[in-house]
Write a protein that holds these residues in place. Structure first.
Motif, PDB file in Angstrom:
ATOM      1  N   LEU A  69       0.109 -13.231  -7.957  1.00 54.21           N
ATOM      2  CA  LEU A  69      -0.890 -14.100  -8.575  1.00 54.21           C
ATOM      3  C   LEU A  69      -0.438 -15.556  -8.556  1.00 54.21           C
ATOM      4  CD1 LEU A  69      -3.524 -14.437 -10.209  1.00 54.21           C
ATOM      5  CD2 LEU A  69      -2.165 -14.069 -12.266  1.00 54.21           C
ATOM      6  N   CYS A  70       0.804 -15.795  -8.971  1.00 53.19           N
ATOM      7  CA  CYS A  70       1.331 -17.164  -9.003  1.00 53.19           C
ATOM      8  C   CYS A  70       1.386 -17.765  -7.604  1.00 53.19           C
ATOM      9  CB  CYS A  70       2.704 -17.189  -9.647  1.00 53.19           C
ATOM     10  SG  CYS A  70       2.688 -16.845 -11.410  1.00 53.19           S
ATOM     11  N   TYR A  71       1.783 -16.943  -6.627  1.00 51.77           N
ATOM     12  CA  TYR A  71       1.878 -17.438  -5.247  1.00 51.77           C
ATOM     13  C   TYR A  71       0.521 -17.868  -4.724  1.00 51.77           C
ATOM     14  CZ  TYR A  71       2.149 -17.299  -0.160  1.00 51.77           C
ATOM     15  OH  TYR A  71       2.036 -17.601   1.171  1.00 51.77           O
ATOM     16  N   PHE A  72      -0.473 -16.994  -4.861  1.00 51.16           N
ATOM     17  CA  PHE A  72      -1.790 -17.296  -4.304  1.00 51.16           C
ATOM     18  C   PHE A  72      -2.498 -18.409  -5.072  1.00 51.16           C
ATOM     19  CE2 PHE A  72      -1.459 -12.908  -2.512  1.00 51.16           C
ATOM     20  CZ  PHE A  72      -1.587 -13.269  -1.182  1.00 51.16           C
ATOM     21  N   VAL A  73      -2.402 -18.400  -6.394  1.00 51.73           N
ATOM     22  CA  VAL A  73      -3.058 -19.443  -7.185  1.00 51.73           C
ATOM     23  C   VAL A  73      -2.382 -20.784  -6.955  1.00 51.73           C
ATOM     24  CG1 VAL A  73      -3.552 -20.236  -9.528  1.00 51.73           C
ATOM     25  CG2 VAL A  73      -3.922 -17.861  -8.935  1.00 51.73           C
ATOM     26  N   TYR A  74      -1.069 -20.789  -6.765  1.00 52.01           N
ATOM     27  CA  TYR A  74      -0.335 -22.035  -6.540  1.00 52.01           C
ATOM     28  C   TYR A  74      -0.834 -22.736  -5.271  1.00 52.01           C
ATOM     29  CZ  TYR A  74       3.609 -25.258  -6.309  1.00 52.01           C
ATOM     30  OH  TYR A  74       4.389 -26.390  -6.270  1.00 52.01           O
ATOM     31  N   ARG A  75      -1.160 -21.941  -4.242  1.00 53.01           N
ATOM     32  CA  ARG A  75      -1.596 -22.544  -2.978  1.00 53.01           C
ATOM     33  C   ARG A  75      -3.115 -22.640  -2.856  1.00 53.01           C
ATOM     34  NH1 ARG A  75      -2.530 -18.348   0.898  1.00 53.01           N
ATOM     35  NH2 ARG A  75      -1.716 -19.594   2.621  1.00 53.01           N
TER      36      ARG A  75
ATOM     37  N   HIS B  48      -9.972 -14.059  -0.468  1.00 56.36           N
ATOM     38  CA  HIS B  48      -9.767 -12.719   0.064  1.00 56.36           C
ATOM     39  C   HIS B  48      -8.605 -12.019  -0.638  1.00 56.36           C
ATOM     40  CE1 HIS B  48     -12.806 -13.114   3.061  1.00 56.36           C
ATOM     41  NE2 HIS B  48     -12.186 -14.074   3.739  1.00 56.36           N
ATOM     42  N   TRP B  49      -7.615 -12.810  -1.051  1.00 53.10           N
ATOM     43  CA  TRP B  49      -6.458 -12.233  -1.729  1.00 53.10           C
ATOM     44  C   TRP B  49      -6.845 -11.583  -3.060  1.00 53.10           C
ATOM     45  CZ3 TRP B  49      -5.554 -14.196  -6.576  1.00 53.10           C
ATOM     46  CH2 TRP B  49      -6.086 -15.458  -6.867  1.00 53.10           C
ATOM     47  N   LEU B  50      -7.981 -12.007  -3.618  1.00 51.98           N
ATOM     48  CA  LEU B  50      -8.377 -11.473  -4.918  1.00 51.98           C
ATOM     49  C   LEU B  50      -8.818 -10.010  -4.819  1.00 51.98           C
ATOM     50  CD1 LEU B  50      -8.457 -12.472  -7.791  1.00 51.98           C
ATOM     51  CD2 LEU B  50     -10.826 -13.169  -7.468  1.00 51.98           C
ATOM     52  N   TRP B  51      -9.257  -9.578  -3.609  1.00 51.89           N
ATOM     53  CA  TRP B  51      -9.575  -8.163  -3.442  1.00 51.89           C
ATOM     54  C   TRP B  51      -8.328  -7.327  -3.725  1.00 51.89           C
ATOM     55  CZ3 TRP B  51     -14.544  -7.670  -3.351  1.00 51.89           C
ATOM     56  CH2 TRP B  51     -15.366  -8.540  -2.628  1.00 51.89           C
ATOM     57  N   LEU B  52      -7.205  -7.747  -3.136  1.00 52.65           N
ATOM     58  CA  LEU B  52      -5.941  -7.036  -3.366  1.00 52.65           C
ATOM     59  C   LEU B  52      -5.562  -7.080  -4.838  1.00 52.65           C
ATOM     60  CD1 LEU B  52      -3.288  -5.690  -2.456  1.00 52.65           C
ATOM     61  CD2 LEU B  52      -2.400  -7.986  -1.966  1.00 52.65           C
ATOM     62  N   PHE B  53      -5.762  -8.233  -5.461  1.00 51.53           N
ATOM     63  CA  PHE B  53      -5.397  -8.384  -6.864  1.00 51.53           C
ATOM     64  C   PHE B  53      -6.231  -7.465  -7.748  1.00 51.53           C
ATOM     65  CE2 PHE B  53      -5.621 -10.567 -11.011  1.00 51.53           C
ATOM     66  CZ  PHE B  53      -4.256 -10.627 -11.287  1.00 51.53           C
ATOM     67  N   LEU B  54      -7.516  -7.318  -7.447  1.00 50.84           N
ATOM     68  CA  LEU B  54      -8.380  -6.439  -8.231  1.00 50.84           C
ATOM     69  C   LEU B  54      -7.954  -4.976  -8.084  1.00 50.84           C
ATOM     70  CD1 LEU B  54     -11.868  -8.064  -7.548  1.00 50.84           C
ATOM     71  CD2 LEU B  54     -10.655  -8.022  -9.730  1.00 50.84           C
ATOM     72  N   LEU B  55      -7.562  -4.588  -6.875  1.00 47.21           N
ATOM     73  CA  LEU B  55      -7.089  -3.219  -6.669  1.00 47.21           C
ATOM     74  C   LEU B  55      -5.780  -2.980  -7.419  1.00 47.21           C
ATOM     75  CD1 LEU B  55      -7.837  -2.791  -2.851  1.00 47.21           C
ATOM     76  CD2 LEU B  55      -9.110  -1.824  -4.774  1.00 47.21           C
ATOM     77  N   LEU B  56      -4.893  -3.971  -7.400  1.00 50.24           N
ATOM     78  CA  LEU B  56      -3.644  -3.848  -8.146  1.00 50.24           C
ATOM     79  C   LEU B  56      -3.907  -3.821  -9.652  1.00 50.24           C
ATOM     80  CD1 LEU B  56      -1.321  -6.273  -6.140  1.00 50.24           C
ATOM     81  CD2 LEU B  56      -1.204  -3.780  -6.221  1.00 50.24           C
TER      82      LEU B  56
END
Length: 356
Positions: free
Chosen positions: A218-224, A176-184
């Motif tokens: 990106l690092c935070y979400f991918v790390y977890r 779900h966090w990737l939606w935010l990443f795509l918008l950013l």
């Protein structure tokens, strides 16, 4: 009173310092993120892919720092060359996005075709130094970036379908966090185009701060992020005889593994675990859940967990943390979230209302 050209000089100096500070901010986040993902990537392939992505970005920053602050060996072409170098991140972002949503990285041929236009364009500009070639390259990169964003939304939607079909929890699995990443990413592209064409140090500073924030997230979400697709890809399905999916004995065994064995109490239960417990493969189990029970693996398992949680809420005075753990949920937050979506009330409200 100071002359007007003095104020102009002060403004230029301030904007230069702001740009330099923002460059240092990006560089710091890149170093921290690269090191963190390298340490995590020794155990997880997904994080290893993210490490390679961050390392490439870091190397670009090192090159640009050398050109802009130490020795400009590119002369008048410093901005155009560094801009062309930056757009190579676009095809690299596609590789990383593909790895996020698939069990493996992109195959060699598609990966080469993904990068080949950029290589050809880069060589063409070096040979011609034509402004028209440069603008054409920027247009191609823009179109490619937009297509990647569209693909990203489609891939994430498919990923979420895979998630509910194979896993009983979204904790550290959902994208779900990737939606935010795509918008950013869209916002970053707009700012980058603005900074490229205006060559404003203020806009460049905004770009640097934006990319620092994106890299940190990106690092935070991918790390977890757990690499659930890698786990699915590793499992080889056992061969199954041509059984009727409505077979009574299978349905009976399927019911018992939940009602008697309480397999749902495993907070990390996935469809491979269930298939092994039933002596079959995940395709057979998935077809049974979808076609006969008319639900998803995620919904079916959590239905049992909610049933267990309601029993504990009414028959014990245990705190919610213990009830969540004893019902198979891997966190209190996921327990509350699913309970509210299922019962339209919080666990405490359910206990008070039904306990009367």
């Amino acid at each position: 009173m100071l002359p007007s050209n003095t104020y102009c000089y002060m403004d230029i100096e301030a904007s230069t310092r702001l740009r330099d500070f923002s460059c240092g901010l990006v560089f710091m986040f890149q170093i921290i993120g690269t090191v963190a993902l390298f340490l995590k990537g020794r155990m997880h392939r997904l994080q290893r892919s993210a490490f390679h992505f961050m390392l490439y970005l870091l190397l670009i920053s090192v090159f640009e720092a050398y050109v802009f602050f130490i020795h400009n060996f590119l002369g008048d072409q410093e901005r155009s060359m560094t801009n062309l170098l930056q757009i190579t991140v676009v095809p690299l972002a596609l590789l990383f996005l593909y790895r996020l949503t698939h069990t493996h990285g992109m195959r060699l041929l598609p990966a080469v075709l993904n990068f080949l236009p950029y290589l050809i364009a880069f060589v063409s500009y070096i040979v011609t130094l034509s402004k028209d070639v440069y603008n054409g390259i920027m247009l191609i990169a823009l179109v490619h970036a937009v297509s990647i964003i569209v693909y990203g939304f489609i891939a994430v939607r498919q990923f979420n379908k895979t998630l509910v079909a194979n896993f009983s929890s979204e904790e550290h699995l959902s994208l779900h966090w990737l939606w935010l990443f795509l918008l950013l990413y869209i916002a970053l592209g707009c700012i980058w185009l603005w900074a490229t064409w205006t060559e404003s140090m203020i806009v460049a500073s905004v770009y640097n701060v934006t990319i620092a924030a994106i890299l940190a997230l990106l690092c935070y979400f991918v790390y977890r992020q757990e690499d659930m697709l890698e786990d699915l890809g590793k499992v080889e399905e056992n061969t199954v005889k041509e059984d009727n999916i409505k077979d009574y004995h299978f349905a009976d065994s399927f019911e018992n593994v939940f009602s008697i064995d309480r397999i749902y109490l495993n907070p990390k239960l996935n469809i491979n675990d269930l298939a092994r417990a039933l002596g079959t493969n995940r395709t057979y189990v998935s077809n049974y859940i979808n076609q006969q029970l008319h639900t998803t693996f995620y919904e079916y398992v959590n239905k049992w967990r909610i049933k267990r949680a309601k029993q504990l809420l009414l028959s014990t005075s245990l705190p919610l943390e213990d009830i969540a753990e004893q019902s198979g949920f891997n966190s209190l937050s996921s327990f509350r979230r699913y309970f509210v979506s299922s019962e339209n009330k919080t666990p405490m409200a359910y206990r008070k209302f039904r306990g009367k």
